[in-house]
Motif scaffolding. Sequence first.
Motif, PDB file in Angstrom:
ATOM      1  N   ASP A 180     -27.733 -22.609  11.362  1.00  0.00           N
ATOM      2  CA  ASP A 180     -28.531 -24.219  11.484  1.00  0.00           C
ATOM      3  C   ASP A 180     -28.080 -24.970  12.742  1.00  0.00           C
ATOM      4  OD1 ASP A 180     -30.585 -23.447   9.522  1.00  0.00           O
ATOM      5  OD2 ASP A 180     -29.039 -23.890   8.072  1.00  0.00           O
ATOM      6  N   GLN A 238     -27.611 -26.356  16.039  1.00  0.00           N
ATOM      7  CA  GLN A 238     -28.456 -26.201  17.204  1.00  0.00           C
ATOM      8  C   GLN A 238     -28.030 -27.084  18.366  1.00  0.00           C
ATOM      9  OE1 GLN A 238     -31.480 -24.270  17.536  1.00  0.00           O
ATOM     10  NE2 GLN A 238     -31.083 -24.703  19.601  1.00  0.00           N
ATOM     11  N   ARG A 285     -33.610 -29.809  22.105  1.00  0.00           N
ATOM     12  CA  ARG A 285     -32.875 -28.496  21.910  1.00  0.00           C
ATOM     13  C   ARG A 285     -31.393 -28.851  21.342  1.00  0.00           C
ATOM     14  NH1 ARG A 285     -36.237 -28.373  26.130  1.00  0.00           N
ATOM     15  NH2 ARG A 285     -36.952 -26.647  26.852  1.00  0.00           N
ATOM     16  N   LYS A 328     -31.108 -30.034  14.891  1.00  0.00           N
ATOM     17  CA  LYS A 328     -31.648 -28.913  14.135  1.00  0.00           C
ATOM     18  C   LYS A 328     -33.232 -28.897  13.963  1.00  0.00           C
ATOM     19  CE  LYS A 328     -27.234 -28.984  11.326  1.00  0.00           C
ATOM     20  NZ  LYS A 328     -26.782 -29.098   9.888  1.00  0.00           N
ATOM     21  N   LEU A 329     -33.472 -27.766  13.772  1.00  0.00           N
ATOM     22  CA  LEU A 329     -34.837 -27.397  13.624  1.00  0.00           C
ATOM     23  C   LEU A 329     -35.598 -27.900  12.542  1.00  0.00           C
ATOM     24  CD1 LEU A 329     -34.535 -23.428  14.705  1.00  0.00           C
ATOM     25  CD2 LEU A 329     -35.298 -25.333  16.084  1.00  0.00           C
ATOM     26  N   ASP A 358     -33.634 -16.812  19.929  1.00  0.00           N
ATOM     27  CA  ASP A 358     -33.278 -17.862  21.054  1.00  0.00           C
ATOM     28  C   ASP A 358     -33.912 -17.240  22.472  1.00  0.00           C
ATOM     29  OD1 ASP A 358     -31.794 -20.097  19.621  1.00  0.00           O
ATOM     30  OD2 ASP A 358     -31.015 -18.235  18.966  1.00  0.00           O
TER      31      ASP A 358
END
Length: 197
Positions: A81, A83, A124, A127-128, A185
């Motif tokens: 996780d 990022q 970017r 965290k997603l 990615d």
Amino acid sequence: MNLPRLALLAMSAALPLSAAAHGYISAPESRGYQCKLGVNTNCGAIQWEPQSLEAPSGWPAGGPPDQHIASAGHDSFAELDVQTKTRWAKRKINAGQNNFTWTFTANHVTRNWRYYITKAGWSRAQKLTRASFESTPFCTVNGNMTQPPMQVTHSCNVPSRNGYHIILGVWEIGDTTNSFYNVLDVKFPAATSQATD
């Protein structure tokens, strides 16, 4: 009562649901699979089981929680996780037709496979979350509620992007209430120097 058997049952109950092993995107190599290959380092436990990123179905309404999408919500895979712009190895990709290959260690009856991509302008360095991704998949493949072979490849039309982006592959199982979540990615040719992250 047989104590060794009790101990074995207790140990089995303590294992994660994913311990039986299932499947991962092997080409282009997913983040977890690149950990297994040693391309990504300091990954934690995922390096031994990239096939175990299982969580409830229903993406984007359901599935792993925001900020835990790459790990499919598993604390034992939390390293995934992290990022940043530079943390993960990126595979070069172009817009248009691309192949995505899943390798299975347990080839479940399948409802479908779906592929999502991050929005233009996604962060970017955070965290997603669901807000990072387009809500509609750019590719859906019907599994027809049948058991696939041990490896399948899908040809998908990937939308145009610049620089670093993430593709989320979702394999929705037909005989359980779960799906498998893999992030890739990828790096598109950059239209501007600002988009080369």
